[in-house]
Design an enzyme around this catalytic site. Sequence first.
Site, PDB file in Angstrom:
ATOM      1  N   ASP A 156       0.798  -1.224   0.000  1.00  0.00           N
ATOM      2  CA  ASP A 156       0.000   0.000   0.000  1.00  0.00           C
ATOM      3  C   ASP A 156       0.834   1.279   0.000  1.00  0.00           C
ATOM      4  OD1 ASP A 156      -2.442   1.298   0.002  1.00  0.00           O
ATOM      5  OD2 ASP A 156      -2.567   1.396   2.177  1.00  0.00           O
ATOM      6  N   CYS A 189     -16.460   9.942   0.028  1.00  0.00           N
ATOM      7  CA  CYS A 189     -16.168   8.809   0.912  1.00  0.00           C
ATOM      8  C   CYS A 189     -15.654   9.315   2.261  1.00  0.00           C
ATOM      9  CB  CYS A 189     -15.129   7.906   0.261  1.00  0.00           C
ATOM     10  SG  CYS A 189     -14.548   6.571   1.319  1.00  0.00           S
ATOM     11  N   CYS A 195     -21.046  -6.341   4.368  1.00  0.00           N
ATOM     12  CA  CYS A 195     -20.856  -7.446   3.425  1.00  0.00           C
ATOM     13  C   CYS A 195     -21.239  -8.791   4.031  1.00  0.00           C
ATOM     14  CB  CYS A 195     -19.398  -7.492   2.967  1.00  0.00           C
ATOM     15  SG  CYS A 195     -19.070  -8.797   1.762  1.00  0.00           S
ATOM     16  N   CYS A 245     -20.594 -11.351  -5.891  1.00  0.00           N
ATOM     17  CA  CYS A 245     -21.527 -10.408  -5.264  1.00  0.00           C
ATOM     18  C   CYS A 245     -22.979 -10.656  -5.682  1.00  0.00           C
ATOM     19  CB  CYS A 245     -21.151  -8.966  -5.618  1.00  0.00           C
ATOM     20  SG  CYS A 245     -19.654  -8.376  -4.808  1.00  0.00           S
ATOM     21  N   CYS A 285     -14.031   4.833   7.884  1.00  0.00           N
ATOM     22  CA  CYS A 285     -15.427   4.393   7.937  1.00  0.00           C
ATOM     23  C   CYS A 285     -15.460   2.908   7.602  1.00  0.00           C
ATOM     24  CB  CYS A 285     -16.269   5.187   6.937  1.00  0.00           C
ATOM     25  SG  CYS A 285     -18.020   4.703   6.881  1.00  0.00           S
ATOM     26  N   CYS A 338     -23.474  -3.276   0.617  1.00  0.00           N
ATOM     27  CA  CYS A 338     -22.412  -2.290   0.859  1.00  0.00           C
ATOM     28  C   CYS A 338     -22.782  -0.933   0.285  1.00  0.00           C
ATOM     29  CB  CYS A 338     -21.094  -2.780   0.286  1.00  0.00           C
ATOM     30  SG  CYS A 338     -21.091  -3.064  -1.511  1.00  0.00           S
ATOM     31  N   CYS A 386     -19.416   0.132   4.785  1.00  0.00           N
ATOM     32  CA  CYS A 386     -19.579  -0.734   3.618  1.00  0.00           C
ATOM     33  C   CYS A 386     -18.919  -2.088   3.836  1.00  0.00           C
ATOM     34  CB  CYS A 386     -19.060  -0.058   2.342  1.00  0.00           C
ATOM     35  SG  CYS A 386     -17.277   0.238   2.292  1.00  0.00           S
ATOM     36  N   CYS A 393     -23.650   2.979   2.658  1.00  0.00           N
ATOM     37  CA  CYS A 393     -22.794   4.159   2.640  1.00  0.00           C
ATOM     38  C   CYS A 393     -23.546   5.396   3.122  1.00  0.00           C
ATOM     39  CB  CYS A 393     -22.251   4.394   1.234  1.00  0.00           C
ATOM     40  SG  CYS A 393     -21.161   5.832   1.130  1.00  0.00           S
TER      41      CYS A 393
END
Length: 356
Positions: free
Chosen positions: A133, A213, A247, A187, A240, A193, A243, A197
């Site tokens: 990342d 977001c 799931c 999905c 946050c 999800c 979402c 939001c």
Amino acid sequence: MDLKARLLAEADAIGFDLCRITRPDAVPWVPEGLRGFLEAGHHGQMGWLADRVHWRENPSVLWPEARSVIVLGESYTPDFDPLSVHSQSDRAAISVYAQNKDYHDLVKKRLKRLARWLIAETGSDTEVKVFVDTAPVPEKALGQASGLGWQGKHTNLVSRDLGSWFFIGSVFTTAEIEPDPPEIDHCGSCRACLDACPTDAFPAPHQIDARRCISYLTIEHHGPVDTELRPLLGNRIYGCDDCLAACPWNKFAVEAREIRYHAREDLIAPKLAELAELDDAAFRAKFSGSPIKRIGRNRFVRNVLYAMGNSGLTAYLPQITQLTKDPDDTVADAARWALGRLQDVANGVDRPSDAR
């Protein structure tokens, strides 16, 4: 045991929960989605996403000598309901991944251990590079290409084994290792999800507008947040999880093995009043070794003040009034906004419901 079987066993012994293999050129679908995201301006202030796009679009350009990419997943699944804090108006919601040590440091150490092991097993001619990342690497796309998981409608990677709660790291290597088949989308018609939001940050399934977001707004966004979005933040002050938590695949999630991913008691639902008191030195001391430290005291207190303004608790008025004099303009602006919100409450002024 052949190399791949030994590699999987070693990755598990080191602490990774998933390990899959792909090729650096196995993500031909990335350019279209990335370019559309950038052209729409959905990256907001994250200008670094537009840098070195040719690397993000094709990982094989990042290091042409690489022949294999080992993609690894490490669970940070919480042992509590991360959304329960939203009903506690005097408390702050901090994203699960940030409630203890910085994952960059922990995952990278494991990646380096695995990389050293691979060199020892295959010979000194083997070269390796590790990423977690912090480089222009499309980790989620490589994760899907390797079979680690698939990119859900919330754009995050989802695993049949770990749900949504896991970190991704990768080891690029010149060693030839048999690749795994890619994962397919599981999905279906689910949109849990998307519906979860608070700010409607998904223009369509598999697309995100970072400018709406909450994770972006509380972590990456510099300066004041748009006034129309502030009420929608609720008490979320860093990231946050809505979402991710929504799931259904999380029913298969496994609790984090790494104890340093388990939440610190003082960060599960900290008091807003205590966080608002932090000066720069106290902020740095409290969040030493935490990913929260990188946003700095001013942005952090800005977020806390938005949460205080959304709390409806007039007991905060004296404390907020003091922060209207803060040397940082953004903090002072957030304090004035929160002050106005709570003065309306004190004066019995009705506001339309704005928090989901």
